[in-house]
Every structure is written in structure tokens, then in C-alpha cells.
Scaffold this motif. Structure first.
Motif, short mmCIF file in Angstrom:
data_model
loop_
_atom_site.label_atom_id
_atom_site.label_comp_id
_atom_site.label_asym_id
_atom_site.label_seq_id
_atom_site.Cartn_x
_atom_site.Cartn_y
_atom_site.Cartn_z
N ILE A 7 -0.79 130.53 0.52
CA ILE A 7 -1.81 131.36 -0.11
C ILE A 7 -3.21 130.82 0.22
CG2 ILE A 7 -2.71 132.24 -2.30
CD1 ILE A 7 0.15 131.76 -3.44
N SER A 8 -4.08 131.71 0.70
CA SER A 8 -5.47 131.31 0.97
C SER A 8 -6.41 132.43 0.55
CB SER A 8 -5.66 131.00 2.46
OG SER A 8 -5.41 132.13 3.26
N GLU A 14 -6.48 127.10 -6.19
CA GLU A 14 -7.93 127.22 -6.26
C GLU A 14 -8.39 127.83 -7.58
OE1 GLU A 14 -9.83 128.87 -2.80
OE2 GLU A 14 -8.24 128.14 -1.49
N GLY A 15 -7.77 127.40 -8.68
CA GLY A 15 -8.19 127.85 -10.00
C GLY A 15 -7.53 129.11 -10.49
N GLN A 16 -6.71 129.73 -9.68
CA GLN A 16 -5.95 130.91 -10.10
C GLN A 16 -4.48 130.53 -10.27
OE1 GLN A 16 -6.65 134.39 -10.60
NE2 GLN A 16 -8.78 133.76 -10.77
N MET A 17 -3.91 130.88 -11.41
CA MET A 17 -2.49 130.64 -11.65
C MET A 17 -1.71 131.80 -11.04
SD MET A 17 -2.43 127.73 -13.05
CE MET A 17 -0.69 127.65 -13.50
N GLY A 37 -9.26 134.20 -14.54
CA GLY A 37 -10.29 135.20 -14.78
C GLY A 37 -10.53 136.14 -13.63
N TRP A 38 -10.79 137.41 -13.98
CA TRP A 38 -11.07 138.45 -12.99
C TRP A 38 -12.27 138.07 -12.13
CZ3 TRP A 38 -9.24 141.70 -9.92
CH2 TRP A 38 -8.44 142.79 -10.27
N ARG A 39 -13.34 137.60 -12.78
CA ARG A 39 -14.56 137.34 -12.03
C ARG A 39 -14.36 136.21 -11.02
NH1 ARG A 39 -19.49 139.03 -11.81
NH2 ARG A 39 -19.21 140.45 -13.55
N ASP A 40 -13.58 135.20 -11.40
CA ASP A 40 -13.29 134.11 -10.47
C ASP A 40 -12.52 134.65 -9.26
OD1 ASP A 40 -12.87 131.06 -9.86
OD2 ASP A 40 -10.87 131.94 -9.78
N LEU A 41 -11.53 135.50 -9.52
CA LEU A 41 -10.76 136.08 -8.42
C LEU A 41 -11.67 136.95 -7.55
CD1 LEU A 41 -7.88 136.33 -7.23
CD2 LEU A 41 -7.63 138.43 -8.57
#
Length: 287
Positions: free
Chosen positions: A271-272, A240-243, A61-65
Motif C-alpha cells: 500500500i502506498s 502512514e496514519g491510516q488504519m 480521519g477523512w481529511r488526513d486521507l
């Protein structure tokens, strides 16, 4: 298009995203309009736009990112044909789309043949290119740097950008590939929105189980490739929840079809998120 033109194709990757980059300034408005939900959106082939929404959700999701604020990773861009590589530390700030790349190796797209380390930084308005800390006046290096900063950012957020304003989506049916039956979508852009007569186009292979894009074909109008003929295969990791597509393999068309091995391989490591970057410290904190 011949495989031996790889260097020119590699450079053309920078330009294929120009139509998408022109819509970048609307990103903030789009994210602010998103209502966060824990319920997966409907996925139906009768509504191709719903598939793009499902892709966004599956990626995190955009908002999560957006909440993660920024990202840093090591980017290895390797030409298997030429056995040459660009290696950079990449940094992006999602709210401003500021984009930074520090190249410790640059043999393909970024000032090949020039000694020293190259830094590119786009602050959301302008791009600056430096060689060993000194601003360069090399016109080509500055043009390439500007497009690379926007292109690399686009590739990172591609699952969300595909659903930008002006997207035209058509369902193309199903196709079996490597034991999976994929839903195929054609995606292009409305010329009235982009202001371009020739727009990038994609054929997406969407896994109906994972809702991820495992493969896509794309065009390069800039290079006279007006149909989606170049293959990209993506492999993902959950960060961290992003694929995130941490391995991207590209296959170039030729008179003999496609080679079994990819012509280009890109990998993203280390990636961080949420590193505390600002436009002011994006470069200063890197050295």
C-alpha cells in the motif's frame, strides 16, 4: 443461501454497494466541511452517531486521507472453497473517486475463462474495460467492471462512508467475542435518501478500546438476503496514519451455520499513498 453458490455471492458483492455509490458525488463537499481536530470525539453508546464519528477518527480521519490524494495497493481476492483467485493492482484518486484495477489473474469475478490481462478504469464518470490493452464490448464485463470499480473504492473508505448522509444508526447493546466485549451498532440507510426500498444493512462490532470495527454482519438484498447474515472479520495495519483493513475474511451462512474457515479471504499489500495519479495518467503510468 448455500456455500456452493459462492461464485454468485462473490459477484453480488459488487452490487451490494450500489446505494452507497449513488452518494459518492457528495464526498468532496463532505470532506471540505470537515474541521481538522486532534481531539478524539466523544464516544457514547447513548448517541450511536458519536460512535461512527469515533470510528472515523480512529481510522485516521477523512481529511488526513484526502491529503494523501491517492492510493495504490495489490489486491488478492481468494475463494477458499473454489481455490480460485483474482489479483489486481488497485488505484484510487480520492478527490474524483476515480478507480483503476489491473488484473493479472482473474478467476472469480473478472472475466473468468478469458485469457489475457484485464484492466478496468472508472474516471469518475464512465468505466472502460480492456483485455490486453483492447477495449472490450462484452456487456457483462463492462457491467461488472463498473460496479467493481465503485465497490472496491467503497470497501477501502468504508469507515468513512458508513457515516454518509441518510445513515440510520441504532445501538444494539454489547456482546463478548474472543475475549473482547464489543459495542454493536445496526447501520442502514434512509430510503428517501437512497431512493431504494431495500437498503444494505450492517451490524457492526466496534471495539470500544480501539474504536475499530473488528467484525460486521451485512445483508445482500440483491441476492434476496435481506438481513445482515454474512460475516466479515477485519484485521488492520497502520499505513502512514491510516488504519487499513489489510486482511478481510468472509463467512457465508448455510443450513449448517458458519464454517470455521472463511469462504473468502481478501488481502491488501504494497500500500502506498500520494503516488501522483491523475485521471489522465491513471492508466498510462501503470504499464
Amino acid at each position: 443461501m448455500k456455500t456452493q453458490n459462492l461464485r454468485f455471492i462473490a459477484i453480488a458483492f459488487l452490487f451490494m454497494l450500489a446505494s452507497c455509490s449513488e452518494k459518492a458525488k457528495k464526498t468532496s463537499e463532505k470532506v471540505e466541511a470537515i474541521v481538522e481536530t486532534k481531539t478524539a470525539p466523544e464516544y457514547t453508546t447513548a448517541d450511536p452517531q458519536s460512535i461512527l464519528a469515533a470510528i472515523e477518527y480512529a481510522h485516521g480521519g477523512w481529511r488526513d486521507l484526502w491529503k494523501k490524494k491517492d492510493v495504490q495497493y495489490t489486491y488478492n481476492y481468494h475463494s477458499t472453497d473454489a481455490n480460485k483467485t483474482d489479483i489486481s493492482t488497485e488505484r484510487y484518486i480520492f478527490s474524483s473517486e476515480a478507480s483503476y484495477g489491473h488484473y493479472t489473474k482473474h478467476e472469480i469475478n473478472v472475466m473468468p475463462g478469458v485469457s489475457g490481462e484485464v484492466t478496468q478504469c472508472f474516471d469518475g464518470k464512465e468505466t472502460m474495460v480492456l483485455v490486453d490493452g483492447t477495449v472490450t464490448e462484452d456487456q457483462q464485463a463492462n457491467v461488472v467492471g463498473d460496479f467493481l470499480r465503485k465497490a472496491n473504492y467503497f470497501w477501502f473508505v468504508m469507515p468513512y462512508k458508513l457515516n454518509d448522509e441518510g445513515t440510520i444508526t441504532t445501538y444494539l447493546g454489547q456482546e463478548a467475542l474472543n475475549g473482547t466485549t464489543y459495542d454493536k451498532l445496526n447501520v442502514t440507510y434512509d430510503p428517501e435518501i437512497t431512493g431504494k426500498t431495500q437498503n444494505d444493512s450492517y451490524v457492526l462490532y466496534v471495539n470500544p478500546e480501539t474504536k475499530l470495527i473488528d467484525r460486521f454482519y451485512f445483508s445482500l438484498p440483491f441476492m434476496g438476503v435481506n438481513e445482515p447474515l454474512i460475516i466479515a472479520d477485519y484485521e488492520y495495519k497502520d499505513v502512514e496514519g491510516q488504519m487499513i483493513a489489510t486482511k478481510r475474511s468472509y463467512y457465508m451462512p448455510s443450513e449448517n451455520g458458519y464454517a470455521k474457515a472463511p469462504n473468502l479471504v481478501q488481502t491488501l499489500t504494497n500500500i502506498s499513498f500520494d503516488n501522483g495519479f491523475t485521471v489522465e495518467n491513471l492508466m498510462a503510468s501503470a504499464d
